[in-house]
Write an enzyme that holds these catalytic residues in place. Structure first.
Site, PDB file in Angstrom:
ATOM      1  N   THR A   1       1.495   6.937  74.236  1.00  0.00           N
ATOM      2  CA  THR A   1       2.624   7.182  73.337  1.00  0.00           C
ATOM      3  C   THR A   1       2.771   6.045  72.330  1.00  0.00           C
ATOM      4  OG1 THR A   1       4.093   6.113  74.917  1.00  0.00           O
ATOM      5  CG2 THR A   1       3.921   8.501  75.064  1.00  0.00           C
TER       6      THR A   1
ATOM      7  N   ALA B   1       8.553  -3.847  74.172  1.00  0.00           N
ATOM      8  CA  ALA B   1       8.512  -2.391  74.204  1.00  0.00           C
ATOM      9  C   ALA B   1       7.463  -1.930  73.207  1.00  0.00           C
ATOM     10  CB  ALA B   1       9.880  -1.819  73.852  1.00  0.00           C
ATOM     11  N   LYS B   2       7.093  -0.635  73.345  1.00  0.00           N
ATOM     12  CA  LYS B   2       6.034  -0.141  72.472  1.00  0.00           C
ATOM     13  C   LYS B   2       6.434  -0.228  71.004  1.00  0.00           C
ATOM     14  CE  LYS B   2       3.379   2.704  75.544  1.00  0.00           C
ATOM     15  NZ  LYS B   2       3.387   3.879  76.350  1.00  0.00           N
ATOM     16  N   ARG B   3       7.735  -0.204  70.746  1.00  0.00           N
ATOM     17  CA  ARG B   3       8.157  -0.237  69.346  1.00  0.00           C
ATOM     18  C   ARG B   3       8.026  -1.642  68.746  1.00  0.00           C
ATOM     19  NH1 ARG B   3      12.293   0.408  72.696  1.00  0.00           N
ATOM     20  NH2 ARG B   3      13.677  -1.369  72.875  1.00  0.00           N
TER      21      ARG B   3
END
Ligand code: GLU
Length: 275
Positions: free
Chosen positions: A11, A249-251
């Site tokens: 993701t 986080a991925k963001r």
């Protein structure tokens, strides 16, 4: 033989936290003369992208973490998860839930003291748990969309524990999560179901992953008990944080392996941080 795995969801790009999970699992397998497996948990079509799946494998190779055998891609195994779901329905442990998110939110808002789960979200109020078999069949027959939920009260088993490395047996309290979703109409099976199933079929003996997944291990242990699957040992590691102490986080683009590599950071220096 020790078998470990790294099981990211495609993701987003891998960041330093993923690198730590992958490195820990890889190192344990290599030190113990065992196997290190990679699995792509791409079961949620709304959130997963093929380009991230490719990037994950490139980033692992860049880090120097080699894996054994083919990468298992969950979306290629949907009939296996369906068979588990069918088994749970047959045992009377899972039921169709026709509630929309909005309907659940309304019901929760109307109740004076709605209980909340470990993640702070309100528990499912149980609206569809007691529908009659005829009503269920009629609504499914009429094409109404539904999710499958675990009937926690029927499923829960007393006295479940799992082994946390360095800590000993951990008592499980899966009932804190209420009637969790096992499959949605737009995602064929949940993370909890697929992760537990796959750790079993892949013969994983040590699950090394970040501590934010530790509470969910209670659910994984319950599913293992219901399905008669073995329980691996678990080793949950610390979460990495940024300079301000916030969890990665991925963001957070800055912490992705891609952006670090673009800045000239070497794979060796990343691995050395984990040593
Ligand atoms: N696929 C999960 C994630 O990327 C991790 C699964 C696990 O390690 O148990 O968050």
């Amino acid at each position: 033989m020790i078998v470990t795995r790294f099981a990211p969801s495609p993701t987003g790009f891998l960041h330093l936290g993923h690198a730590l999970s992958a490195f820990n699992a890889w190192q344990r397998a290599r030190q113990g003369g065992g196997r290190f497996l990679v699995r792509l948990e791409d079961i949620d079509p709304g959130r997963c992208r093929p380009e991230y799946a490719d990037a994950i494998q490139q980033d692992l190779a860049w880090l120097g973490l080699d894996w054994d055998g083919p990468v298992r891609v969950q979306s290629q195994h949907l009939p296996e998860y369906q068979a588990v779901l069918d088994g749970l329905v047959e045992q009377g442990l899972a039921y169709p839930c026709f509630c929309t998110r909005a309907a659940i939110a309304r019901e929760v808002a109307a109740s004076a003291a709605a209980p909340h789960g470990p993640d702070g979200a309100p528990l499912y109020p149980g609206t569809c748990r007691c529908l009659s078999p005829t009503e269920r069949a009629d609504r499914i027959g009429a094409g109404e969309r539904f999710a499958l939920r675990l009937d926690m009260a029927a499923a829960v088993r007393p006295g479940l524990t799992y082994e946390e490395e360095g800590e000993g047996p951990v008592a499980c309290h899966p009932e804190r999560f209420g009637d969790i979703v096992l499959a949605r109409n737009d995602a064929p099976a949940s993370y909890h179901l697929c992760v537990t199933h796959d750790d079993t079929v892949q013969g994983v003996t040590l699950v090394s992953r970040a501590v934010d997944l530790k509470p969910a291990t209670d659910l994984h242990r319950l599913l293992q008990a219901l399905m008669g699957w073995p329980t691996p040992v678990y080793a949950h590691h610390r979460l990495l944080t940024d300079a301000a102490g916030r969890r990665l986080a991925k963001r957070d683009n800055a912490a992705t392996l891609r952006s670090l590599r673009a800045e000239g950071v070497s794979a060796r220096s990343i691995i050395e941080r984990f040593g």
